[in-house]
Design a protein around this motif. Structure first.
Motif, PDB file in Angstrom:
ATOM      1  N   TYR A  27       0.776  -1.163  -0.095  1.00 56.74           N
ATOM      2  CA  TYR A  27       0.088   0.046  -0.099  1.00 56.74           C
ATOM      3  C   TYR A  27       0.826   1.306  -0.026  1.00 56.74           C
ATOM      4  O   TYR A  27       0.469   2.149  -0.634  1.00 56.74           O
ATOM      5  N   LEU A  28       1.880   1.245   0.614  1.00 60.34           N
ATOM      6  CA  LEU A  28       2.832   2.491   0.775  1.00 60.34           C
ATOM      7  C   LEU A  28       3.471   2.769  -0.385  1.00 60.34           C
ATOM      8  O   LEU A  28       4.097   3.946  -0.584  1.00 60.34           O
ATOM      9  N   THR A  29       3.673   1.642  -1.223  1.00 59.90           N
ATOM     10  CA  THR A  29       4.049   1.996  -2.482  1.00 59.90           C
ATOM     11  C   THR A  29       3.357   2.086  -3.715  1.00 59.90           C
ATOM     12  O   THR A  29       4.008   2.113  -4.966  1.00 59.90           O
ATOM     13  N   LEU A  30       1.995   2.482  -3.353  1.00 59.26           N
ATOM     14  CA  LEU A  30       1.237   2.455  -4.363  1.00 59.26           C
ATOM     15  C   LEU A  30       1.360   3.813  -5.278  1.00 59.26           C
ATOM     16  O   LEU A  30       1.963   4.872  -4.843  1.00 59.26           O
ATOM     17  N   PRO A  31       1.088   3.774  -6.496  1.00 63.35           N
ATOM     18  CA  PRO A  31       1.354   4.886  -7.517  1.00 63.35           C
ATOM     19  C   PRO A  31       0.501   6.288  -6.949  1.00 63.35           C
ATOM     20  O   PRO A  31       0.780   7.323  -7.247  1.00 63.35           O
ATOM     21  N   ASN A  32      -0.426   5.817  -6.147  1.00 61.24           N
ATOM     22  CA  ASN A  32      -1.381   6.950  -5.812  1.00 61.24           C
ATOM     23  C   ASN A  32      -0.708   7.952  -4.923  1.00 61.24           C
ATOM     24  O   ASN A  32      -1.082   9.051  -4.756  1.00 61.24           O
ATOM     25  N   PHE A  33       0.431   7.516  -4.273  1.00 54.53           N
ATOM     26  CA  PHE A  33       1.151   8.456  -3.628  1.00 54.53           C
ATOM     27  C   PHE A  33       2.814   8.975  -4.071  1.00 54.53           C
ATOM     28  O   PHE A  33       3.322   9.336  -3.382  1.00 54.53           O
ATOM     29  N   ASP A  70      11.548 -14.843   9.987  1.00 56.24           N
ATOM     30  CA  ASP A  70      12.058 -15.543   8.784  1.00 56.24           C
ATOM     31  C   ASP A  70      11.474 -15.775   7.532  1.00 56.24           C
ATOM     32  O   ASP A  70      12.183 -16.214   6.609  1.00 56.24           O
ATOM     33  N   ASN A  71      10.280 -15.129   7.676  1.00 51.36           N
ATOM     34  CA  ASN A  71       9.499 -15.043   6.292  1.00 51.36           C
ATOM     35  C   ASN A  71       8.785 -13.513   6.188  1.00 51.36           C
ATOM     36  O   ASN A  71       7.986 -13.441   5.729  1.00 51.36           O
ATOM     37  N   PHE A  72       9.675 -12.480   6.346  1.00 45.58           N
ATOM     38  CA  PHE A  72       9.171 -11.178   6.371  1.00 45.58           C
ATOM     39  C   PHE A  72       9.288 -11.052   4.789  1.00 45.58           C
ATOM     40  O   PHE A  72      10.037 -11.642   4.022  1.00 45.58           O
ATOM     41  N   PRO A  73       8.263 -10.218   4.630  1.00 43.92           N
ATOM     42  CA  PRO A  73       8.208  -9.817   2.959  1.00 43.92           C
ATOM     43  C   PRO A  73       8.961  -8.893   2.307  1.00 43.92           C
ATOM     44  O   PRO A  73       8.911  -8.049   2.273  1.00 43.92           O
ATOM     45  N   LEU A  74      10.180  -9.532   2.115  1.00 46.61           N
ATOM     46  CA  LEU A  74      11.516  -8.680   2.124  1.00 46.61           C
ATOM     47  C   LEU A  74      11.404  -7.913   0.651  1.00 46.61           C
ATOM     48  O   LEU A  74      11.826  -6.860   0.367  1.00 46.61           O
ATOM     49  N   GLU A  75      10.618  -8.533  -0.444  1.00 50.25           N
ATOM     50  CA  GLU A  75      10.657  -7.876  -1.687  1.00 50.25           C
ATOM     51  C   GLU A  75       9.626  -6.742  -1.725  1.00 50.25           C
ATOM     52  O   GLU A  75      10.143  -5.646  -2.111  1.00 50.25           O
ATOM     53  N   GLU A  76       8.733  -6.716  -0.758  1.00 51.53           N
ATOM     54  CA  GLU A  76       7.934  -5.380  -0.841  1.00 51.53           C
ATOM     55  C   GLU A  76       8.658  -4.719   0.031  1.00 51.53           C
ATOM     56  O   GLU A  76       8.419  -3.466   0.098  1.00 51.53           O
ATOM     57  N   PHE A  77       9.248  -4.904   1.131  1.00 50.58           N
ATOM     58  CA  PHE A  77      10.062  -4.235   2.182  1.00 50.58           C
ATOM     59  C   PHE A  77      11.153  -3.254   1.297  1.00 50.58           C
ATOM     60  O   PHE A  77      11.456  -2.120   1.357  1.00 50.58           O
ATOM     61  N   HIS A  78      12.055  -3.875   0.221  1.00 49.07           N
ATOM     62  CA  HIS A  78      12.942  -3.446  -0.541  1.00 49.07           C
ATOM     63  C   HIS A  78      12.097  -2.373  -1.478  1.00 49.07           C
ATOM     64  O   HIS A  78      12.876  -1.268  -1.875  1.00 49.07           O
ATOM     65  N   ARG A  79      11.023  -2.751  -1.817  1.00 46.46           N
ATOM     66  CA  ARG A  79      10.354  -1.796  -2.806  1.00 46.46           C
ATOM     67  C   ARG A  79      10.106  -0.540  -2.078  1.00 46.46           C
ATOM     68  O   ARG A  79      10.264   0.701  -2.815  1.00 46.46           O
ATOM     69  N   LEU A  80       9.695  -0.568  -0.767  1.00 47.61           N
ATOM     70  CA  LEU A  80       9.377   0.546  -0.336  1.00 47.61           C
ATOM     71  C   LEU A  80      10.957   1.360   0.133  1.00 47.61           C
ATOM     72  O   LEU A  80      11.056   2.514  -0.040  1.00 47.61           O
ATOM     73  N   ALA A  81      12.147   0.422   0.658  1.00 48.31           N
ATOM     74  CA  ALA A  81      13.242   1.049   1.021  1.00 48.31           C
ATOM     75  C   ALA A  81      13.843   1.760  -0.011  1.00 48.31           C
ATOM     76  O   ALA A  81      14.892   2.666   0.221  1.00 48.31           O
ATOM     77  N   SER A  82      13.754   1.352  -1.257  1.00 53.77           N
ATOM     78  CA  SER A  82      14.447   1.737  -2.276  1.00 53.77           C
ATOM     79  C   SER A  82      13.622   2.812  -3.057  1.00 53.77           C
ATOM     80  O   SER A  82      14.181   3.422  -4.029  1.00 53.77           O
ATOM     81  N   ASN A  83      12.541   3.405  -2.459  1.00 50.70           N
ATOM     82  CA  ASN A  83      11.589   4.467  -3.269  1.00 50.70           C
ATOM     83  C   ASN A  83      11.873   5.846  -2.168  1.00 50.70           C
ATOM     84  O   ASN A  83      10.853   5.846  -1.115  1.00 50.70           O
ATOM     85  N   PRO A  84      12.733   6.538  -2.431  1.00 46.83           N
ATOM     86  CA  PRO A  84      12.983   7.575  -1.555  1.00 46.83           C
ATOM     87  C   PRO A  84      11.487   8.656  -1.314  1.00 46.83           C
ATOM     88  O   PRO A  84      11.203   9.196  -0.192  1.00 46.83           O
TER      89      PRO A  84
END
Length: 175
Positions: A27-33, A70-84
């Motif tokens: 949600y935090l990385t939606l194009p709406n924001f 051990d099963n954290f959604p890393l792909e989604e986290f990296h999407r947020l983390a790499s988007n200033p």
């Protein structure tokens, strides 16, 4: 009752917690924001009205992470983390209180690193990997708060230990 559910349905609760984290990060990385932070109170009020899940997602995306580290959604986290832009927008929404007074949406620290945002949640393994991947352990936003200061202020002992093990400055000071 909680003990019964944890004993008999723990895998379902873990799946639900992971799914809520996954949805929040997505949600935090939606194009709406993609416009980034709101520049005034009216724009923020409109955004919160239009996107009611934003407040929850920004403030709670990592709250359940210690239940499924051990099963954290890393792909989604990296999407947020790499988007200033997403990080700055999340920081603004995360900082909002419930009171609405003049300039209520603008009183948040600017340029908060994602490592500092992450330190508010009990995610020591994620913090450790972020530092090993090159995130600045002493990075700070406009308010001078480092990941160690935020982890300590939220009582995240595991985060504090991980950051200290990685060499975080004990004498760091914020504003």
């Amino acid at each position: 009752v909680l003990q019964y559910f944890e004993r008999t349905h723990s895998h379902k609760l873990t799946d639900a917690r992971r799914n809520l984290t996954l949805v929040s990060l997505t949600y935090l990385t939606l194009p709406n924001f993609s416009a980034g932070v709101c520049s005034d109170d009216a724009a923020m009020a409109e955004r919160l009205e239009k996107y009611p899940f934003l407040d929850y997602a920004a403030k709670n995306w990592g709250c359940e992470g210690d239940h499924f580290a051990d099963n954290f959604p890393l792909e989604e986290f990296h999407r947020l983390a790499s988007n200033p832009t997403a990080v700055e927008m999340t920081s603004q929404a995360w900082s909002l209180g419930s009171a609405r007074y003049g300039n209520w949406s603008q009183e948040f620290p600017r340029r908060v690193p994602v490592l500092v945002l992450t330190a508010a949640f009990s995610l020591p393994g994620i913090l450790r990997q972020m530092v090993l991947d090159g995130h600045d352990i002493e990075g700070k936003g406009q308010d001078g708060e480092t990941a160690l200061i935020r982890a300590a202020s939220f009582g995240r002992v595991g985060n504090v230990r991980a950051l200290l093990d990685l060499g975080a400055a004990v004498e760091a000071r914020d504003y």
